[in-house]
Design an enzyme around this catalytic site. Structure first.
Site, short mmCIF file in Angstrom:
data_model
loop_
_atom_site.label_atom_id
_atom_site.label_comp_id
_atom_site.label_asym_id
_atom_site.label_seq_id
_atom_site.Cartn_x
_atom_site.Cartn_y
_atom_site.Cartn_z
N ARG A 100 0.87 -1.18 0.00
CA ARG A 100 0.00 0.00 0.00
C ARG A 100 0.90 1.22 0.00
O ARG A 100 1.70 1.41 0.92
CB ARG A 100 -0.91 0.01 1.23
N HIS A 127 -7.77 0.44 -5.98
CA HIS A 127 -7.96 -0.38 -4.78
C HIS A 127 -8.63 -1.71 -5.18
O HIS A 127 -9.78 -1.97 -4.86
CB HIS A 127 -8.82 0.38 -3.76
N GLN A 130 -10.36 -4.15 -2.62
CA GLN A 130 -11.65 -3.65 -2.15
C GLN A 130 -12.76 -4.04 -3.12
O GLN A 130 -13.83 -4.50 -2.71
CB GLN A 130 -11.57 -2.12 -2.02
N ASP A 222 -17.43 6.95 -0.81
CA ASP A 222 -16.09 6.86 -0.19
C ASP A 222 -15.79 8.23 0.42
O ASP A 222 -16.52 9.21 0.17
CB ASP A 222 -15.07 6.49 -1.29
N ARG A 291 -13.61 -8.58 3.14
CA ARG A 291 -12.24 -8.33 2.69
C ARG A 291 -11.38 -9.57 2.92
O ARG A 291 -10.45 -9.83 2.16
CB ARG A 291 -11.65 -7.12 3.44
N1 CP Z 1 -11.27 -0.08 3.02
C1 CP Z 1 -9.98 -0.10 3.37
O1 CP Z 1 -9.07 -0.35 2.55
O2 CP Z 1 -9.74 0.13 4.69
P1 CP Z 1 -8.32 0.34 5.37
O3 CP Z 1 -7.76 1.63 4.84
O4 CP Z 1 -8.61 0.36 6.83
O5 CP Z 1 -7.43 -0.81 4.98
N1 NVA Z 2 -10.15 6.65 -1.03
C1 NVA Z 2 -9.72 6.30 0.30
C2 NVA Z 2 -10.00 4.85 0.56
C3 NVA Z 2 -9.65 4.35 1.92
C4 NVA Z 2 -9.87 2.88 2.06
C5 NVA Z 2 -8.25 6.62 0.48
O1 NVA Z 2 -7.47 6.37 -0.46
O2 NVA Z 2 -7.89 7.14 1.53
#
Ligand code: CP
Ligand code: NVA
Length: 311
Positions: A100, A127, A130, A222, A291
């Site tokens: 990440r 993502h 997700q 989101d 997830r």
């Molecule tokens: N939805 C999601 O990716 O959550 P986190 O940022 O907590 O991993």
């Molecule tokens: N769009 C958000 C998603 C978090 C899971 C971010 O990138 O922070």
């Protein structure tokens, strides 16, 4: 296909396979419990995470392996070691690398140099983990995906892009309502439009939230300020995105049996109201739970070379 960097790497059949594997995992969580015996999976997280980090760790353990989580200060990257060198070294110990970070180009560089599967656990652009969990959740709730419309409201960032691509790949109807200037990139819209046509679905881009949710089975949103977005954009984003808030009034414009979805973390009173997030129609926490089987399915499919991919 070695890596999962973005949804558009997958074919429609790959996505169908992942959803089937994830359903199998739900029914038999430990069926591949020796796939990773005596092996580690390296998890590099340069941004915060609750769901992705823990669900990935749990998935690795269920596959018999040991997750090793690392932050940016624990590697030599910030002291000048290249991404390519890091990837080669990590690949000599780990069965897979989950990352990440901010730039998609960094993940692409890592994947190009790593001899083992690399999984994008969220970047500024995508993502994919997700989206697999999201479609699993829709399929679980409605029994099938085809013929259902997903309306996404708000910022057309990483979650919106991956969701739009995945829904289109699954032949669903997808409507994305954003303020002007906040739509997903043209390249993503073109991919989704072509895939949706191929699979019998449609893609609609609009600035009108009510138009998007008409006949929608799913209303999705989101956060307004993502982890890669500069803090000084907060005020501008809040103003632009306020008309896209998901509240009870908007939910009434969707199908009578429509559900609410959110990748979480949520900000009650901003992108969605508390009564919607915590209401009977919310699948947000089911998504979060899903997830785990979704990521387990992705790990299993990549480690056993079950995905065909496009490149
Ligand atoms: N939805 C999601 O990716 O959550 P986190 O940022 O907590 O991993
Ligand atoms: N769009 C958000 C998603 C978090 C899971 C971010 O990138 O922070």
């Amino acid at each position: 296909m070695k890596d999962l960097l973005r949804v558009a790497d997958l074919t429609g059949d790959d996505l169908t396979l992942l959803l089937r594997l994830a359903t199998d995992v739900q029914n038999a969580p430990e069926s591949a419990h020796d796939l990773l015996t005596h092996r580690i999976v390296a998890m590099y997280f340069a941004k915060p995470s609750t769901r992705t980090r823990l669900s990935t760790a749990a998935a690795v353990v269920r596959l018999g392996g040991t997750p090793v989580a690392l932050g940016p200060d624990e590697l030599q990257l910030r002291r000048g070691e290249t991404i390519a060198d890091t990837a080669r070294v990590m690949g000599s110990y780990a069965a897979a690398i989950v990352i990440r970070t901010f730039a998609d180009a960094d993940v692409a560089d890592l994947a190009a140099a790593a001899p083992v599967p690399v999984i994008n656990a969220l970047t500024d652009g995508h993502h994919p983990l997700q989206s697999v969990a999201d479609l699993l959740t829709v399929q679980e709730h409605f029994g099938h995906l085809h013929g259902h419309r997903i309306a996404y409201l708000g910022d057309g960032g990483n979650v919106a892009r991956s969701l739009m691509e995945a829904a289109a790949l699954a032949g669903m109807d997808v409507a994305v309502a954003t303020p002007p200037g906040y739509a997903p990139p043209d390249e993503a819209v073109a991919f989704a439009t072509a895939e949706a046509e191929h699979g019998g679905g449609t893609v609609t881009l609009t600035h009108d939230p009510v138009e998007a949710v008409k006949n929608a089975s799913v209303v999705y949103t989101d956060v307004w300020l993502s982890m890669g977005d500069p803090e000084d954009q907060r005020e501008r984003r809040t103003k632009a995105l306020a008309p896209y808030q998901v509240n009870e009034q908007l939910m009434l414009q969707a199908r009578h049996d429509a559900v609410f979805m959110h990748c979480l973390p949520a900000h009650r009173g901003q992108e969605a109201t508390a009564d919607v997030i915590d209401g009977a129609r919310s699948l947000a926490f089911r998504q979060a739970a899903n997830r785990l089987p979704a990521t387990q399915a992705v790990l299993y499919a990549l480690l056993t070379e079950r995905l065909v991919g496009r490149r």
